[in-house]
Each structure stands twice: as C-alpha cells, then as structure tokens.
Design an enzyme around this catalytic site. Structure first.
Site, mmCIF file in Angstrom:
data_model
loop_
_atom_site.group_PDB
_atom_site.id
_atom_site.type_symbol
_atom_site.label_atom_id
_atom_site.label_comp_id
_atom_site.label_asym_id
_atom_site.label_seq_id
_atom_site.Cartn_x
_atom_site.Cartn_y
_atom_site.Cartn_z
ATOM 1 N N THR A 86 7.082 -4.779 -8.938
ATOM 2 C CA THR A 86 7.474 -5.051 -10.321
ATOM 3 C C THR A 86 7.285 -6.517 -10.695
ATOM 4 O O THR A 86 7.001 -6.836 -11.849
ATOM 5 C CB THR A 86 8.937 -4.645 -10.560
ATOM 6 O OG1 THR A 86 9.766 -5.293 -9.587
ATOM 7 C CG2 THR A 86 9.104 -3.133 -10.469
ATOM 8 N N ARG B 226 6.767 5.365 -1.542
ATOM 9 C CA ARG B 226 6.572 4.845 -0.196
ATOM 10 C C ARG B 226 7.504 5.607 0.737
ATOM 11 O O ARG B 226 8.713 5.378 0.729
ATOM 12 C CB ARG B 226 6.865 3.347 -0.142
ATOM 13 C CG ARG B 226 5.976 2.511 -1.059
ATOM 14 C CD ARG B 226 4.516 2.534 -0.602
ATOM 15 N NE ARG B 226 3.642 1.756 -1.468
ATOM 16 C CZ ARG B 226 2.955 2.254 -2.485
ATOM 17 N NH1 ARG B 226 3.042 3.552 -2.768
ATOM 18 N NH2 ARG B 226 2.171 1.496 -3.207
ATOM 19 N N GLY C 49 -11.030 6.071 -12.180
ATOM 20 C CA GLY C 49 -10.448 5.683 -13.456
ATOM 21 C C GLY C 49 -9.035 6.199 -13.636
ATOM 22 O O GLY C 49 -8.215 6.141 -12.715
ATOM 23 N N ASP D 109 -0.142 -2.186 -9.795
ATOM 24 C CA ASP D 109 0.799 -3.064 -10.499
ATOM 25 C C ASP D 109 0.128 -3.747 -11.684
ATOM 26 O O ASP D 109 0.716 -3.880 -12.763
ATOM 27 C CB ASP D 109 1.329 -4.146 -9.552
ATOM 28 C CG ASP D 109 1.941 -3.572 -8.287
ATOM 29 O OD1 ASP D 109 2.379 -2.405 -8.313
ATOM 30 O OD2 ASP D 109 1.980 -4.294 -7.280
#
Length: 320
Positions: free
Chosen positions: A32, A170, A235, A264
């Site tokens: 983040t 994760r 894409g 990210d």
C-alpha cells in the site's frame, strides 16, 4: 483538476536486500505504501493520507520523512512507543534467485487498530472520497482487530467513501485458504471496486485457469460494483455492475527487469485516473502504462524522473 481526498491503510516495513550476512541495502517497502507514493506522484494536487503505525525509533522517523518528501500526508500515522516497524529480508543467491524472510509478528502496524488514536484518526477521514487497502492490510492483524478495521470501513462507506481493495493474497499470512477466503470475502462485501490479480484469485480459490470473467462474477455476487482482473503480460480485464466488460492490452515492454510492485503501481495509476473521472477502460490503460514502466527498473519504487512523462501526461489529462 478534481480535488479528491484519498486515504490509504496499510503496512510498511524495513527492507534488507542482498546476500545474508554480507553487505545488504536498507530500504523500506510495502504494497500500500508503494501505491501511495505512485498515486502522490501522479496527482500532485492530492496528498494521500497514509494510515499505519510506526515506532518512535530512528528508522520510523526516517521513513516518515521520506514519505512526506513524496507528498504523502503523514498526520495520521500512529506512533507506538512499545513497538518497532516490521522487517523483511530479500536474500539474493548467486543465481539471482530471491528468498523472502519476514519479522513482523510484533510490529507496530500489526497492532495499529489497538492504538488509542486509531478510531479518532479514522474519524478525521470520514469525508474521504476514496479509501484504499489490500488483503495484506487485513491479514497482518489479530482476529479481533480485523473486525475493528472492517467496522471502520463500513462506517467510512456509509459516509460516502468509495472503498477500493486488492486481495494481494499471500498464503503465508493466513492460517489457511479457508480463513483467508472468509476474511477477504468480508472485505469484498464492503468494497465498491476490486483491483485483483488473476493469479492471486486462482490461488485463493484453488482453481487453476479460472476465466477472468468468472473471477469478476464472483466478486460482483459479493457486492463489488466494478472489478478489474490484472493479467500480467495479457493486460487487464474490467467488468462493471451494469454488465459491461472489456479488455485492455498491456503496454509494450522493452526489457523486463523486476516485477516487484507491478500490481501496486497499476492500482495507483488506476485510482489516480478513476478519481479524475476517467472510465474503467481508461483507468486500466493508465494502470498498464505505469506498471510497464515500473517493471523495467529494479525495485518497487522507481526514480521519479523515469516516470516524468506519465506525470506530465496525467496533468494534461486532468486539465481538460
């Protein structure tokens, strides 16, 4: 330019990179935080709030200074006098293979929801237009604290915030896949927009080769209005609550160097474009543009001069 109030909730850790018990480079990183930095660069007129917890040590102070230099609003970063930032190491062997090791069980960020100022700080962004977080933001928390975070998101949503999430699944951060799916589904139920990676969702569901539209349909059924499925070199696929769908091709890449923070950076550029009124397809195009730049450089956060053309183009787009 549209002035938008954006809050990002998550974790940033100290990073050690190199060979174990040898010279290692010190940096900091977090999914983040990476998105927050790229978002701040693309929208110079917006200072995203970053909500996390750090210690009162020198590392924490230097991290705060670096974030502020990137244009982040760190006024809501909590300071924990009892704990330190989390730590992770990227061990690179002679063949270039990377191994990751984490020390975050007692980090300040893990216990940010227990901080006396967490709820008051959430109240300060009650008028936020967009709130972004990832599944990692949720996974690191103790179970009771996950409920606190979800309650905070529910309140923000009721006050008009658009909740945007990326599962960033994760497996090692969760008890098991059932546990992860339970909590991530609860997060999706509060989300207006999901920016997910196809591979992550397949891993979460335990089903290989899941068609992107099936992933989108599952998230729509949980209440997510708009879904983007990131497909790497293929894409991105987007799907709206109105039944509209489409694909946006990936940008050409001359040389793939490092895929760190590809997702990210995509998320940051998508949010930047979306917040300025661009369509889902246009926002995906922006996500692909930035991600294609990032993966041609080493590390999660590339030098700002290597994305200056994109920054200028975004500014020109916003002026129209």
């Amino acid at each position: 330019m549209k002035k938008t109030k954006i809050a990002i909730i998550g974790e940033c850790m100290i990073e050690l990179s190199g060979k174990a018990f040898s010279t290692q480079t010190q940096q900091f990183g977090g999914d983040t935080l990476n998105s927050a930095v790229y978002l701040s660069r693309l929208l110079s007129h917006v200072s995203p709030y970053y909500i996390t917890a750090l210690g009162q040590d020198e590392y924490s102070l230097l991290m705060l200074q670096a974030w502020e230099e990137e244009g982040l609003d760190c006024s809501l970063v909590l300071r924990d006098k009892e704990r330190l930032p989390g730590l992770y190491s990227i061990n690179i062997d002679d063949s270039g293979e990377r191994s990751f090791y984490y020390w975050r069980d007692n980090s300040a960020a893990k216990y940010m929801c227990q901080h006396l100022m967490f709820v008051p700080n959430i109240a300060k962004v009650m008028d936020a237009d967009i709130v972004y977080l990832s599944g990692i933001s949720l996974s690191i928390l103790p179970i009771h604290d996950r409920e606190i975070l979800l309650d905070a998101l529910s309140t923000l949503k009721k006050h008009g915030a658009t909740i945007i999430t990326d599962s960033n699944y994760r497996p090692k951060l969760w008890k098991d896949r059932i546990d992860a799916k339970f909590w991530l589904d609860n997060l999706y139920r509060l989300s207006d927009i999901a920016l997910v990676t196809g591979d992550d969702e397949e891993l979460l569901l335990g089903i290989e080769n899941t068609p992107p539209q099936n992933i989108a349909d599952r998230l729509h059924a949980l209440g997510v209005w708009n879904v983007v499925v990131k497909l790497g070199a293929k894409g991105a696929m987007w799907s709206s609550q109105h039944g509209e769908t489409g694909y946006v091709d990936a940008e050409p890449v001359d040389q793939l160097v490092d895929t760190t923070a590809a997702g990210d950076s995509f998320n940051a550029a998508y949010i930047a474009a979306y917040s300025q009124g661009l369509t889902m397809a246009e926002s995906c195009t922006w996500g692909n543009r930035l991600a294609s730049k990032v993966i041609q450089h080493k590390g999660a956060i590339i030098p700002i001069e290597n994305m200056q053309t994109l920054i200028t183009t975004m500014e020109q787009t916003n002026e129209k």
